[in-house]
Enzyme design. Structure first.
Site, PDB file in Angstrom:
ATOM      1  N   GLN A 115      42.812  29.886  51.014  1.00 22.32           N
ATOM      2  CA  GLN A 115      43.578  30.856  51.512  1.00 22.32           C
ATOM      3  C   GLN A 115      44.101  30.843  52.813  1.00 22.32           C
ATOM      4  O   GLN A 115      45.169  31.714  53.222  1.00 22.32           O
ATOM      5  CB  GLN A 115      42.941  32.386  51.364  1.00 22.32           C
ATOM      6  CG  GLN A 115      42.400  32.541  49.998  1.00 22.32           C
ATOM      7  CD  GLN A 115      41.537  33.813  49.794  1.00 22.32           C
ATOM      8  OE1 GLN A 115      40.407  33.829  49.891  1.00 22.32           O
ATOM      9  NE2 GLN A 115      42.233  34.962  49.873  1.00 22.32           N
ATOM     10  N   HIS A 129      34.409  28.566  47.536  1.00 30.26           N
ATOM     11  CA  HIS A 129      35.207  29.751  47.527  1.00 30.26           C
ATOM     12  C   HIS A 129      36.451  29.627  46.434  1.00 30.26           C
ATOM     13  O   HIS A 129      37.339  29.479  46.880  1.00 30.26           O
ATOM     14  CB  HIS A 129      35.620  29.984  48.903  1.00 30.26           C
ATOM     15  CG  HIS A 129      35.973  31.693  49.160  1.00 30.26           C
ATOM     16  ND1 HIS A 129      35.231  32.442  50.112  1.00 30.26           N
ATOM     17  CD2 HIS A 129      36.816  32.312  48.361  1.00 30.26           C
ATOM     18  CE1 HIS A 129      35.928  33.698  50.254  1.00 30.26           C
ATOM     19  NE2 HIS A 129      37.000  33.564  49.136  1.00 30.26           N
ATOM     20  N   ASN A 182      30.618  31.701  47.109  1.00 28.18           N
ATOM     21  CA  ASN A 182      31.257  33.071  47.285  1.00 28.18           C
ATOM     22  C   ASN A 182      31.535  33.735  45.859  1.00 28.18           C
ATOM     23  O   ASN A 182      32.325  33.185  45.032  1.00 28.18           O
ATOM     24  CB  ASN A 182      32.625  32.939  47.985  1.00 28.18           C
ATOM     25  CG  ASN A 182      33.322  34.375  48.201  1.00 28.18           C
ATOM     26  OD1 ASN A 182      32.877  35.080  48.966  1.00 28.18           O
ATOM     27  ND2 ASN A 182      34.443  34.485  47.446  1.00 28.18           N
ATOM     28  N   GLU A 183      31.135  34.847  45.567  1.00 27.54           N
ATOM     29  CA  GLU A 183      31.185  35.755  44.550  1.00 27.54           C
ATOM     30  C   GLU A 183      31.307  35.105  42.978  1.00 27.54           C
ATOM     31  O   GLU A 183      32.360  34.934  42.454  1.00 27.54           O
ATOM     32  CB  GLU A 183      32.712  36.189  44.652  1.00 27.54           C
ATOM     33  CG  GLU A 183      32.785  37.176  46.087  1.00 27.54           C
ATOM     34  CD  GLU A 183      33.945  38.069  46.318  1.00 27.54           C
ATOM     35  OE1 GLU A 183      34.854  38.027  45.201  1.00 27.54           O
ATOM     36  OE2 GLU A 183      34.115  39.001  47.019  1.00 27.54           O
ATOM     37  N   ASN A 188      29.590  41.085  49.977  1.00 27.43           N
ATOM     38  CA  ASN A 188      31.115  41.484  49.966  1.00 27.43           C
ATOM     39  C   ASN A 188      31.230  42.854  49.283  1.00 27.43           C
ATOM     40  O   ASN A 188      30.960  42.920  48.587  1.00 27.43           O
ATOM     41  CB  ASN A 188      31.989  40.653  49.334  1.00 27.43           C
ATOM     42  CG  ASN A 188      31.968  39.177  50.083  1.00 27.43           C
ATOM     43  OD1 ASN A 188      31.457  38.839  50.862  1.00 27.43           O
ATOM     44  ND2 ASN A 188      32.678  38.178  49.419  1.00 27.43           N
ATOM     45  N   GLU A 212      32.107  40.084  53.831  1.00 25.18           N
ATOM     46  CA  GLU A 212      33.560  40.531  53.742  1.00 25.18           C
ATOM     47  C   GLU A 212      33.503  42.187  53.536  1.00 25.18           C
ATOM     48  O   GLU A 212      32.876  42.812  52.848  1.00 25.18           O
ATOM     49  CB  GLU A 212      34.126  40.003  52.501  1.00 25.18           C
ATOM     50  CG  GLU A 212      34.523  38.586  52.565  1.00 25.18           C
ATOM     51  CD  GLU A 212      35.188  38.059  51.251  1.00 25.18           C
ATOM     52  OE1 GLU A 212      35.874  38.787  50.547  1.00 25.18           O
ATOM     53  OE2 GLU A 212      34.929  36.714  50.982  1.00 25.18           O
ATOM     54  N   SER A 269      46.671  35.940  49.324  1.00 26.51           N
ATOM     55  CA  SER A 269      45.623  36.635  48.557  1.00 26.51           C
ATOM     56  C   SER A 269      45.925  36.263  47.237  1.00 26.51           C
ATOM     57  O   SER A 269      46.984  36.230  46.453  1.00 26.51           O
ATOM     58  CB  SER A 269      46.105  38.381  48.814  1.00 26.51           C
ATOM     59  OG  SER A 269      45.759  38.866  47.759  1.00 26.51           O
ATOM     60  N   TRP A 270      44.781  35.772  46.431  1.00 20.52           N
ATOM     61  CA  TRP A 270      44.869  34.777  45.172  1.00 20.52           C
ATOM     62  C   TRP A 270      45.966  35.467  44.149  1.00 20.52           C
ATOM     63  O   TRP A 270      46.727  34.695  43.705  1.00 20.52           O
ATOM     64  CB  TRP A 270      43.535  34.911  44.446  1.00 20.52           C
ATOM     65  CG  TRP A 270      42.559  34.306  45.384  1.00 20.52           C
ATOM     66  CD1 TRP A 270      41.516  35.193  46.179  1.00 20.52           C
ATOM     67  CD2 TRP A 270      42.268  33.051  45.835  1.00 20.52           C
ATOM     68  NE1 TRP A 270      40.877  34.267  46.836  1.00 20.52           N
ATOM     69  CE2 TRP A 270      41.255  33.118  46.603  1.00 20.52           C
ATOM     70  CE3 TRP A 270      42.540  31.902  45.150  1.00 20.52           C
ATOM     71  CZ2 TRP A 270      40.720  31.948  47.080  1.00 20.52           C
ATOM     72  CZ3 TRP A 270      42.102  30.711  45.489  1.00 20.52           C
ATOM     73  CH2 TRP A 270      41.192  30.683  46.603  1.00 20.52           C
ATOM     74  N   LYS A 294      50.071  41.314  50.751  1.00 20.05           N
ATOM     75  CA  LYS A 294      48.887  41.897  50.747  1.00 20.05           C
ATOM     76  C   LYS A 294      48.149  41.245  52.036  1.00 20.05           C
ATOM     77  O   LYS A 294      47.463  40.361  51.869  1.00 20.05           O
ATOM     78  CB  LYS A 294      47.899  41.867  49.476  1.00 20.05           C
ATOM     79  CG  LYS A 294      46.821  43.083  49.566  1.00 20.05           C
ATOM     80  CD  LYS A 294      46.222  42.850  48.268  1.00 20.05           C
ATOM     81  CE  LYS A 294      44.867  43.719  48.079  1.00 20.05           C
ATOM     82  NZ  LYS A 294      44.186  43.750  46.958  1.00 20.05           N
ATOM     83  N   TYR A 312      45.365  41.455  55.303  1.00 19.00           N
ATOM     84  CA  TYR A 312      43.888  42.014  55.569  1.00 19.00           C
ATOM     85  C   TYR A 312      43.580  41.671  57.095  1.00 19.00           C
ATOM     86  O   TYR A 312      42.688  42.204  57.232  1.00 19.00           O
ATOM     87  CB  TYR A 312      42.811  41.177  54.782  1.00 19.00           C
ATOM     88  CG  TYR A 312      42.630  41.691  53.308  1.00 19.00           C
ATOM     89  CD1 TYR A 312      41.700  42.870  53.005  1.00 19.00           C
ATOM     90  CD2 TYR A 312      43.450  41.119  52.147  1.00 19.00           C
ATOM     91  CE1 TYR A 312      41.624  43.220  51.581  1.00 19.00           C
ATOM     92  CE2 TYR A 312      43.125  41.543  50.879  1.00 19.00           C
ATOM     93  CZ  TYR A 312      42.244  42.650  50.625  1.00 19.00           C
ATOM     94  OH  TYR A 312      42.183  43.096  49.347  1.00 19.00           O
TER      95      TYR A 312
END
Ligand code: BG6
Length: 469
Positions: A18, A115, A159-160, A297, A375, A428-429, A435, A437
């Site tokens: 990202q 990630h 990550n996630e 997150n 996050e 942002s994916w 978008k 942040y």
């Protein structure tokens, strides 16, 4: 006035794909996103925030603004362009340079190995549904642990995992995604947890002196009607899929009877079943004792009610309010309560959910050791006017989440740090570049960084070690 504990990390979070840019240069191998984004013709992962060339500037900003920790991820395909085999020395050197700069600036690196960016060669062969990817991940982890042993103290494996599982196999919005395949989602979660466990066990058996954990994306799942058994069951379905199945594996090294029965029932909805291979549970059990912390997150919570109609999966990405729907037969329907505010992308703003989740962890998995909020942040259409970005809603969002975070600490939870997503504006994916942040605005044409009002505010929090609420 609420004070943060001594040694608290006031962090900023990033992820390789990202922010780095240079996606197909300097020896880096492909990831599935490269072709996916090019085919969609929407937005490219390049140059993103140009962190590859500007990390020095970003770390200098961290130092100036009191950001004493940075989450970065290593791009697997920058180290092993094909996922395994030949190493790319330029990629290896790049991360040495980043970590050295972190040290020079007094910014602690918290490093994630994966990630959302499995190398394309492995992704195309089934990603983590293919156990060969698990083996390749462990070898990649082995390489990084040895190579960066002197540079990195704080590691995260993944990550996630839930986001990988849901975006690829339920929502179907990621490269080559499927919709409503609950069986594949649970299998992906299990296989990735095994990969995590094997990496943790390896790290500890090799005797490295640092710490290691995993980042999960958690959302509290509230039943729409707390007196309805059907709504409670629907909320539990989503809870197991996103939270409990993964937290059981992380902290207990075993799936609870409740998690397993929900998982098996939901897998059957898609006509499949969960496969646990011999040895998997031993790896999970060992790693659960060795895991040093949880990265959490948190963006939003959900309100769920029972649902038996046809699947309706329609998501944000347009920026239009009220357009997202998630109704999954046999699972539940997400409902947006009128009294819960939303972001421009329909993400529900509910800071107390962070408190509820932290407190649940302390009660349900009391062996959790420590939590970092890895996050939390707000996607927003920031505007640069006269050289200034006034992002008041983001400041409110972060302040309220920090407040609930401190309340959890006052209630006894061990939270060691908080990372704003994101340090600077990034790709942002599913939403491209509008978008935003970041604490730092990025001009995606020139790469210039401009501190937003939130960056100055966050610097004050870090300098005073307290939250003014
Ligand atoms: C987290 C991810 O799930 O959410 C990030 O770890 C991601 O990579 C962030 O960017 C925000 O999501 P989005 O879709 O708004 O960019």
């Amino acid at each position: 006035m609420k004070r943060f504990p001594e040694g608290f990390i006031y962090g900023g979070a990033t992820a390789a794909y990202q922010c780095e840019g240079e996606t197909l240069t300097h020896g880096k191998g492909k990831v599935a996103w490269d072709d996916f984004l090019a085919e969609k013709g929407r937005f490219l992962g390049d140059p993103a925030s140009d962190f590859y060339n500007r990390y020095g500037e970003d770390l200098e900003l961290c130092e100036r603004f009191g950001i004493n920790g940075i989450r970065v991820s290593i791009a697997w395909s920058r180290i092993f362009p094909e996922g395994a085999g030949a190493v790319n020395p330029e990629g290896v050197e790049f991360y040495h340079n980043v970590f050295a700069e972190c040290r020079r600036r007094g910014v602690e690196p918290f490093v994630t190995l994966h990630h959302f960016d499995t190398p394309a060669a492995l992704y195309d062969d089934g990603d983590f549904l293919n156990r060969a990817t698990v083996d390749a991940f462990v070898e990649y982890a082995r390489f990084c642990f040895a190579e960066y042993a002197d540079d990195v103290t704080y590691w995260f494996t993944f990550n996630e995992i839930w986001a990988v599982a849901t975006n690829q196999y339920i929502e179907g919005v990621w490269p080559r995604g499927h919709q409503a395949r609950l069986d594949l989602a649970f299998q992906c979660e299990h296989n990735m947890m095994v990969a995590h466990a094997r990496a943790v066990n390896l790290y500890k058996e090799m005797g490295y002196g640092g710490k290691i954990g995993i980042v999960h994306s958690l959302e509290y799942k509230y039943p729409v009607d707390p007196d309805s058994f059907a709504d409670i069951a629907a909320a539990k379905n989503e809870d197991v899929l996103q939270n409990q199945f993964l937290l059981d594996a992380t902290f207990d090294g075993a799936y609870s009877a409740e998690s397993l029965s929900v998982a098996e029932r939901l897998c059957a909805v898609s006509g499949g079943s969960l496969v646990i291979e011999p040895g998997d549970m031993d790896e999970l059990a060992c790693a659960a004792e060795r895991n040093d912390y949880l990265g959490m997150n948190y963006y939003q919570s959900r309100w769920i009610r029972a649902y038996d109609g046809p699947d309706v999966l329609h998501f944000n990405g347009t920026g239009e309010k009220g357009t997202s729907r998630f109704c999954l037969a046999g699972v539940g329907e997400r409902v947006e309560p009128d009294d819960v505010p939303r972001t421009d992308w329909d993400w529900l703003i509910y800071p107390k959910g962070m408190y509820d989740l932290i407190m649940r962890i302390t009660m349900q998995w009391p062996n959790y050791k420590a939590i970092y909020i890895t996050e939390n942040g707000m996607g927003y259409k920031d505007e640069l006017r006269d050289g200034v970005v006034m992002d008041g809603p983001r400041i409110d969002y972060i302040r309220e989440h920090l407040d609930w975070n401190l309340r959890a600490q006052e209630a006894g939870a061990n939270v060691l740090g908080y990372f704003v997503w994101s340090l600077m504006d990034m790709f942002s994916w599913n939403n491209g570049y509008n978008k935003r942040y970041g604490l730092f605005y990025v001009d995606f044409e020139t790469g210039e960084r401009i501190p937003k009002a939130s960056a100055y505010w966050f610097a004050g929090i870090s300098a005073r070690g307290q939250l003014d609420v």
